[in-house]
Design a protein around this motif. Structure first.
Motif, mmCIF file in Angstrom:
data_model
loop_
_atom_site.group_PDB
_atom_site.id
_atom_site.type_symbol
_atom_site.label_atom_id
_atom_site.label_comp_id
_atom_site.label_asym_id
_atom_site.label_seq_id
_atom_site.Cartn_x
_atom_site.Cartn_y
_atom_site.Cartn_z
ATOM 1 N N ARG A 14 0.846 -1.197 0.000
ATOM 2 C CA ARG A 14 0.000 0.000 0.000
ATOM 3 C C ARG A 14 0.878 1.242 0.000
ATOM 4 O O ARG A 14 1.977 1.242 0.549
ATOM 5 C CB ARG A 14 -0.900 -0.025 1.224
ATOM 6 C CG ARG A 14 -1.823 -1.232 1.174
ATOM 7 C CD ARG A 14 -2.651 -1.359 2.394
ATOM 8 N NE ARG A 14 -3.339 -2.651 2.357
ATOM 9 C CZ ARG A 14 -4.271 -2.990 3.194
ATOM 10 N NH1 ARG A 14 -4.666 -2.154 4.133
ATOM 11 N NH2 ARG A 14 -4.831 -4.169 3.104
ATOM 12 N N TYR A 53 2.228 4.873 1.023
ATOM 13 C CA TYR A 53 2.348 5.623 2.270
ATOM 14 C C TYR A 53 3.227 6.830 2.007
ATOM 15 O O TYR A 53 3.966 6.877 1.025
ATOM 16 C CB TYR A 53 2.922 4.759 3.399
ATOM 17 C CG TYR A 53 4.272 4.173 3.098
ATOM 18 C CD1 TYR A 53 5.440 4.894 3.342
ATOM 19 C CD2 TYR A 53 4.392 2.902 2.549
ATOM 20 C CE1 TYR A 53 6.682 4.361 3.056
ATOM 21 C CE2 TYR A 53 5.626 2.357 2.266
ATOM 22 C CZ TYR A 53 6.774 3.094 2.526
ATOM 23 O OH TYR A 53 8.003 2.558 2.239
ATOM 24 N N LEU A 92 -1.048 2.322 7.532
ATOM 25 C CA LEU A 92 -0.949 1.692 6.215
ATOM 26 C C LEU A 92 -2.280 1.100 5.775
ATOM 27 O O LEU A 92 -2.534 0.940 4.589
ATOM 28 C CB LEU A 92 0.103 0.575 6.229
ATOM 29 C CG LEU A 92 1.534 0.970 6.564
ATOM 30 C CD1 LEU A 92 2.419 -0.262 6.628
ATOM 31 C CD2 LEU A 92 2.075 1.976 5.560
ATOM 32 N N THR A 93 -3.127 0.785 6.739
ATOM 33 C CA THR A 93 -4.406 0.133 6.444
ATOM 34 C C THR A 93 -5.595 1.062 6.561
ATOM 35 O O THR A 93 -6.700 0.700 6.168
ATOM 36 C CB THR A 93 -4.637 -1.049 7.407
ATOM 37 O OG1 THR A 93 -4.696 -0.531 8.747
ATOM 38 C CG2 THR A 93 -3.543 -2.090 7.287
ATOM 39 N N ARG A 126 6.230 3.317 13.047
ATOM 40 C CA ARG A 126 5.787 2.738 11.770
ATOM 41 C C ARG A 126 6.915 2.796 10.728
ATOM 42 O O ARG A 126 7.180 1.811 10.049
ATOM 43 C CB ARG A 126 4.537 3.465 11.271
ATOM 44 C CG ARG A 126 3.914 2.859 10.040
ATOM 45 C CD ARG A 126 2.614 3.554 9.656
ATOM 46 N NE ARG A 126 1.573 3.298 10.661
ATOM 47 C CZ ARG A 126 1.080 4.229 11.485
ATOM 48 N NH1 ARG A 126 1.481 5.491 11.408
ATOM 49 N NH2 ARG A 126 0.154 3.906 12.357
ATOM 50 N N VAL A 168 8.615 -0.267 8.716
ATOM 51 C CA VAL A 168 8.467 -0.301 7.257
ATOM 52 C C VAL A 168 9.829 -0.316 6.584
ATOM 53 O O VAL A 168 10.106 -1.166 5.729
ATOM 54 C CB VAL A 168 7.608 0.886 6.772
ATOM 55 C CG1 VAL A 168 7.717 1.059 5.267
ATOM 56 C CG2 VAL A 168 6.155 0.688 7.179
ATOM 57 N N TYR A 187 8.561 -3.858 5.240
ATOM 58 C CA TYR A 187 7.493 -3.542 4.279
ATOM 59 C C TYR A 187 8.089 -2.842 3.071
ATOM 60 O O TYR A 187 7.685 -1.763 2.687
ATOM 61 C CB TYR A 187 6.413 -2.690 4.959
ATOM 62 C CG TYR A 187 5.096 -2.670 4.232
ATOM 63 C CD1 TYR A 187 4.293 -3.800 4.175
ATOM 64 C CD2 TYR A 187 4.654 -1.518 3.598
ATOM 65 C CE1 TYR A 187 3.071 -3.776 3.506
ATOM 66 C CE2 TYR A 187 3.438 -1.494 2.931
ATOM 67 C CZ TYR A 187 2.652 -2.621 2.891
ATOM 68 O OH TYR A 187 1.447 -2.600 2.226
ATOM 69 N N ALA A 211 0.764 -5.149 5.689
ATOM 70 C CA ALA A 211 0.379 -3.849 6.259
ATOM 71 C C ALA A 211 -0.358 -4.050 7.576
ATOM 72 O O ALA A 211 -0.142 -3.310 8.541
ATOM 73 C CB ALA A 211 -0.483 -3.079 5.256
ATOM 74 N N GLU A 266 0.753 -2.682 11.323
ATOM 75 C CA GLU A 266 -0.129 -1.883 12.186
ATOM 76 C C GLU A 266 -0.357 -2.557 13.539
ATOM 77 O O GLU A 266 -0.449 -1.876 14.564
ATOM 78 C CB GLU A 266 -1.447 -1.589 11.486
ATOM 79 C CG GLU A 266 -1.300 -0.646 10.301
ATOM 80 C CD GLU A 266 -0.586 0.656 10.633
ATOM 81 O OE1 GLU A 266 -0.805 1.226 11.729
ATOM 82 O OE2 GLU A 266 0.200 1.115 9.791
#
Length: 152
Positions: free
Chosen positions: A30, A32, A43-44, A98, A102, A117, A137, A141
């Motif tokens: 996704r 970001y 992310l979600t 985060r 990531v 990620y 993702a 989270e």
């Protein structure tokens, strides 16, 4: 003999990395936005689940406690290569945590922390794992939710 010990340790770490949880590679990453030293938005689009995040952190195959220690008294042989996760919610914002999950290399190019990620620009990735993130993702989270809850 030290050489043999390194080979065994490297083999154990490699095995753990190969057995990581989730099927993160089955879905596209996704988008970001990084703002300063953080990814401020989920992310979600929703908050993660701290209980699931804790389970991921203490699961050896997620690799967190191979390097980090923390408030996990039931877990033996916690890592000491990276900062203790106790109080991480007091030391860093949700967005900062985060980004570190990531892609920690955006903050420190020499870090040994995996980019959980990220799929591009990585070196020495086995063929079956190319193009796949280590965590989904949702898993990112969940871990962020748990780490934010650690206020010492």
């Amino acid at each position: 003999m030290a050489k043999l010990g390194f080979r065994i340790s490297a083999s154990i770490l490699a095995g753990a990395l190969l057995a990581l949880p989730g099927d993160a590679g089955a879905q596209e990453l996704r988008n970001y936005t990084v703002v300063g030293d953080a990814i401020p938005l989920s992310l979600t689009g929703v908050a993660g689940d701290a209980a699931r995040g804790r389970a991921l952190v203490v699961e050896r195959s997620s690799t967190c406690i191979l390097c980090h220690s923390g408030p996990f008294p039931e877990q033996k042989f916690q890592g000491d290569l990276a900062p203790d996760l106790s109080g991480s919610g007091s030391r860093a914002s949700e967005g900062q945590l985060r980004l570190r999950l990531v892609d920690a290399s955006r903050l420190n190019a020499a870090t040994i922390m995996p980019s959980y990620y990220r799929v591009d620009g990585l070196n020495r990735v086995g063929t079956p794992w190319r193009g796949k993130s280590i965590l989904s993702a949702e898993q990112i989270e969940d871990i962020v939710a748990y780490l934010v809850s650690l206020r010492e």
